[in-house]
Design an enzyme around this catalytic site. Structure first.
Site, mmCIF file in Angstrom:
data_model
loop_
_atom_site.group_PDB
_atom_site.id
_atom_site.type_symbol
_atom_site.label_atom_id
_atom_site.label_comp_id
_atom_site.label_asym_id
_atom_site.label_seq_id
_atom_site.Cartn_x
_atom_site.Cartn_y
_atom_site.Cartn_z
ATOM 1 N N HIS A 118 6.303 -8.070 -1.233
ATOM 2 C CA HIS A 118 5.148 -8.438 -2.064
ATOM 3 C C HIS A 118 4.823 -7.370 -3.105
ATOM 4 C CE1 HIS A 118 3.675 -11.565 1.125
ATOM 5 N NE2 HIS A 118 4.693 -11.999 0.417
ATOM 6 N N ASP A 153 0.784 -1.235 0.000
ATOM 7 C CA ASP A 153 0.000 0.000 0.000
ATOM 8 C C ASP A 153 0.819 1.291 0.000
ATOM 9 O OD1 ASP A 153 0.943 0.209 2.674
ATOM 10 O OD2 ASP A 153 -0.853 -0.779 3.467
#
Ligand code: OAD
Ligand code: ZN
Length: 271
Positions: free
Chosen positions: A126, A111
């Site tokens: 990730h 994010d």
């Protein structure tokens, strides 16, 4: 829940005397930024099947057979990420970096909120949802939050039966080789990113903050174990039972957005 003063004091002292502090974070750190976690009740994997939505093969067949589910997922992502901003937990980690204590943040989160809060050395195992990767030459392009929203909105306004190929066709082409790009995030079954950097960070740190992660997704979940095996002290902060309790030297059962600011304030007082 109130964290006992002695515990704050003890942990703040461990952090203050650390010469190489590293944080390892998961979805829980962004929970107070209103990004749902994956495995908590009502989390993303309660509502979507990860084998369909989080694998490349699953996603293309889902987009072909039930495009409305993919649209619903993308609509949810658009709304979630548009309003998500760093929370006090992220800012406390940025403060620890400014104080010269925190060396790096190894995160499973895509994010971008650690960077947005001000941390400069963030290892994103990730990937990052705001980054695109060329499927030809591998070149990466960081996009703005606004660009990300615009691209998703454009796709969501296409006819309801548009598939993944239409989504990909909305993404800008590679400036170097002209190939198509895709979001630079790691799906299940794909290799994690910068794992050598993460492993080096884990091996070299003397204290690791393990924050808001269930610790069930490998190889990321091996990072705190590598730190422990190399002699680091482990501080686990999570409002519920964490799989890292067996290796943790210090445990705080609390939300990171609550605990981290209190601890960092105490570290400042000590320094
Ligand atoms: P999970 O959803 O598995 O775990 C979230 C953790 O955050 C749980 O341990 C919660 O107790 C904790 N938590 C909830 N609220 C919190 C708060 N306010 N403060 C601190 N902790 C809180 O998320 P991850 O462990 O990050 O990977 O999941 C790892 C990977 O699984 C993700 O990166 C993603 C997912 O599938 C891929 O998709 C490849
Ligand atoms: Zn390219």
């Amino acid at each position: 829940m109130v964290i006992p003063d002695e515990k704050i004091e003890e942990i703040a002292r461990v952090i203050a005397k650390s010469s190489n502090l590293v944080a390892f974070s998961g979805a829980g750190v962004s929970a107070e930024s209103e990004i749902p976690t994956f495995r908590d009740p009502g989390g993303l994997w309660d509502r979507y099947d990860p084998s369909q939505i989080a694998t490349t093969g699953g996603l293309s067949s889902l987009a072909a057979s039930r495009p409305n589910i993919v649209r619903q997922f993308l609509q949810e992502m658009l709304e979630t990420f548009e309003k998500a901003r760093p929370n006090p937990g992220h800012f406390a980690l940025a403060e620890l970096e400014k104080m010269g204590i925190l060396r790096s943040v190894i995160t499973q989160n895509i994010d971008n909120l650690h960077r947005e809060a001000g941390n400069s050395y963030v290892i994103e195992v990730h990937g990052n949802i705001y980054r695109l990767r060329c499927m030809g030459c591998g070149e990466k392009y960081m996009r703005s939050r606004e660009d990300f929203s615009r691209l998703l909105r454009e796709f969501l306004s296409t006819p309801e039966d548009s598939g993944l190929a239409d989504l990909i066709s909305h993404l800008p082409k590679c400036e170097k080789c002209g190939n198509i790009t895709r979001p630079d995030v790691v799906m299940f079954g794909e290799p994690v990113q910068d794992f050598d950097l993460a492993a080096t960070g884990a091996r070299n740190c003397d204290v690791m903050l393990v924050l808001g992660t269930s610790g069930v997704v490998y190889p990321a979940a091996s990072v705190p174990v590598q730190a422990k095996q190399s002699g680091a002290e482990i501080i686990d902060i999570n409002p519920t039972q964490s799989t890292f309790h067996n290796i943790a030297d210090y445990i705080i059962i609390e939300k990171t957005g609550v605990a981290l600011p209190i601890i960092v304030k105490r570290v400042k007082d000590i320094m």
